[in-house]
Write an enzyme that holds these catalytic residues in place. Sequence first.
Site, PDB file in Angstrom:
ATOM      1  N   GLU A  38       0.815  -1.206   0.000  1.00  0.00           N
ATOM      2  CA  GLU A  38       0.000   0.000   0.000  1.00  0.00           C
ATOM      3  C   GLU A  38       0.862   1.275   0.000  1.00  0.00           C
ATOM      4  OE1 GLU A  38      -3.329   0.495  -0.343  1.00  0.00           O
ATOM      5  OE2 GLU A  38      -2.793   2.613  -0.294  1.00  0.00           O
ATOM      6  N   THR A  80      -5.732   1.622  -5.590  1.00  0.00           N
ATOM      7  CA  THR A  80      -5.327   0.219  -5.456  1.00  0.00           C
ATOM      8  C   THR A  80      -5.982  -0.653  -6.516  1.00  0.00           C
ATOM      9  OG1 THR A  80      -5.318   0.517  -3.059  1.00  0.00           O
ATOM     10  CG2 THR A  80      -5.087  -1.720  -3.846  1.00  0.00           C
ATOM     11  N   HIS A 195      -1.560   3.164   4.699  1.00  0.00           N
ATOM     12  CA  HIS A 195      -2.572   3.916   3.947  1.00  0.00           C
ATOM     13  C   HIS A 195      -2.753   5.279   4.588  1.00  0.00           C
ATOM     14  CE1 HIS A 195      -6.320   5.086   2.050  1.00  0.00           C
ATOM     15  NE2 HIS A 195      -6.281   4.029   1.270  1.00  0.00           N
ATOM     16  N   ASP A 254       1.624  -0.066  -4.898  1.00  0.00           N
ATOM     17  CA  ASP A 254       0.402   0.084  -5.708  1.00  0.00           C
ATOM     18  C   ASP A 254       0.271   1.468  -6.346  1.00  0.00           C
ATOM     19  OD1 ASP A 254      -0.346   1.388  -3.314  1.00  0.00           O
ATOM     20  OD2 ASP A 254      -2.291   0.389  -3.160  1.00  0.00           O
ATOM     21  N   HIS A 255       0.685   2.522  -5.634  1.00  0.00           N
ATOM     22  CA  HIS A 255       0.555   3.899  -6.144  1.00  0.00           C
ATOM     23  C   HIS A 255       1.269   4.810  -5.153  1.00  0.00           C
ATOM     24  CE1 HIS A 255      -2.483   4.298  -3.020  1.00  0.00           C
ATOM     25  NE2 HIS A 255      -3.088   3.228  -3.509  1.00  0.00           N
TER      26      HIS A 255
HETATM   27  C1  GP9 Z   1      -8.980  -0.731   0.370  1.00  0.00           C
HETATM   28  C2  GP9 Z   1      -7.547  -0.631  -0.006  1.00  0.00           C
HETATM   29  C3  GP9 Z   1      -7.092   0.797  -0.092  1.00  0.00           C
HETATM   30  O1  GP9 Z   1      -9.498  -2.010   0.346  1.00  0.00           O
HETATM   31  O2  GP9 Z   1      -7.240  -1.359  -1.133  1.00  0.00           O
HETATM   32  O3  GP9 Z   1      -7.555   1.391  -1.240  1.00  0.00           O
HETATM   33  P1  GP9 Z   1      -6.955   2.729  -1.822  1.00  0.00           P
HETATM   34  O4  GP9 Z   1      -7.590   3.877  -1.108  1.00  0.00           O
HETATM   35  O5  GP9 Z   1      -5.479   2.726  -1.617  1.00  0.00           O
HETATM   36  O6  GP9 Z   1      -7.310   2.666  -3.266  1.00  0.00           O
HETATM   37 MN    MN Z   2      -3.800   1.682  -2.225  1.00  0.00          MN
END
Ligand code: GP9
Ligand code: MN
Length: 409
Positions: A38, A80, A195, A254-255
């Site tokens: 994340e 994500t 996150h 992921d980003h």
């Molecule tokens: C939520 C997680 C976070 O299930 O994948 O999502 P994001 O806000 O990073 O897209």
């Molecule tokens: Mn994410």
Amino acid sequence: DGSELVDIDNYVRANYVPPNDEMFGIAKGKNVIMISMESTQEFVINKTVNGQEITPFLNDFIKESYYFNNFYHQTGQGKTSDSEFLVENSLYPLSRGAVFFTHSGNEYNATPEILNENGYYTASLHANNKSFWNRDIMYQSLGYKRFYSLPDYEVNEDNSVGWGLKDIDFLQQSVAHLKAMPKPFYSKFITLTNHFPFELNEEDQFIPPYTSDDQTVNNYFLTVRYEDEAIKQFVQKLKDEGLYEDSIIILYGDHYGISENHNKAMSEYLGKEITPFESMQLQEVPLIIHIPGQKGGTMTTVGGQIDIKPTILHLLGIDTKKNIDFGSDLFAKDRSDFAVLRDGSFITKDYLFTRETCYDKATGEPTDQEACKPYFKAASNELSYSDKIIYGDLLRFYGEDLSEPKSKE
Ligand code: GP9
Ligand code: MN
């Protein structure tokens, strides 16, 4: 009919890059353990805060893995879920909205579906509500056999923070799920603790905090450090449970986690001004591929999340010649260094193009537009062909003989 797919098919065929013979099939029959990290950006790797490593485990793990240090996220508003979409379809996400919501009913030819056909069990694991990002619906279209979500985990006040189950607990509890799966399996883990806004309990803070006046940036280093510990303990458990030697491990960010709103603190940390060029370089995310028995090494090829699907399939010895993949195998000898981001920015071996400006990567300074020009067409083709596939649900026609014109009724 499928005639719209013909041009796209020709384009993809013309850009197909054959696999590296030395790597093709090197992990045939092995389990796949993929971790979506994340908000994990590349700039934390091999870096310190107050003299302490931010990712001590990953820094060591990289030394026995393939580490791609010019690798970009290509996500848009779907965050994500966009990264999942890229990684498993080798298609670009959409320029607005989340394709996981808008086009979950489409036909796809995703990695889980392909691996099911090749004798794999396929599962995604994420300790959140199954309908978040519409995953429960989209995963059916991607071919997942099983989605381990919130009810599959023991979640309570003590083992939760911020968005939910802490990464250490999530990954530890997940090992029992892995053990129960038929082998070989393809598994995707989606972490959560790192996150925004990067909340963490005192006892999980493994390094002293950074002390800028930007609390978000300060917190970020702590939750990245925590995530690193979670992955360390997970890998140890895989070893203890005898899963490590039979599995390839793929880790990717992921980003971005730190947006441009935090440029002041970031500039202070990095010791340089955050120009548009630097903002783009901050879109790099780590990609680490560990293959048992392989020494690995640092791979400097320019690539992005779109390249992961063909890369994995080739490592497992599965041909991708007929696939509609926009990415190419990151180990391929003849691949071109190229990554297109969702906003149309792109990066090549020597240049970076963003906000109508061509930058020389060697200096980070703007240069003559002519240097970037040869790539304009490719960058826009990539995005527009991929969009056409999604908006027209064109993979419905995949596998039909496109050379045969269909009679009109
Ligand atoms: C939520 C997680 C976070 O299930 O994948 O999502 P994001 O806000 O990073 O897209
Ligand atoms: Mn994410």
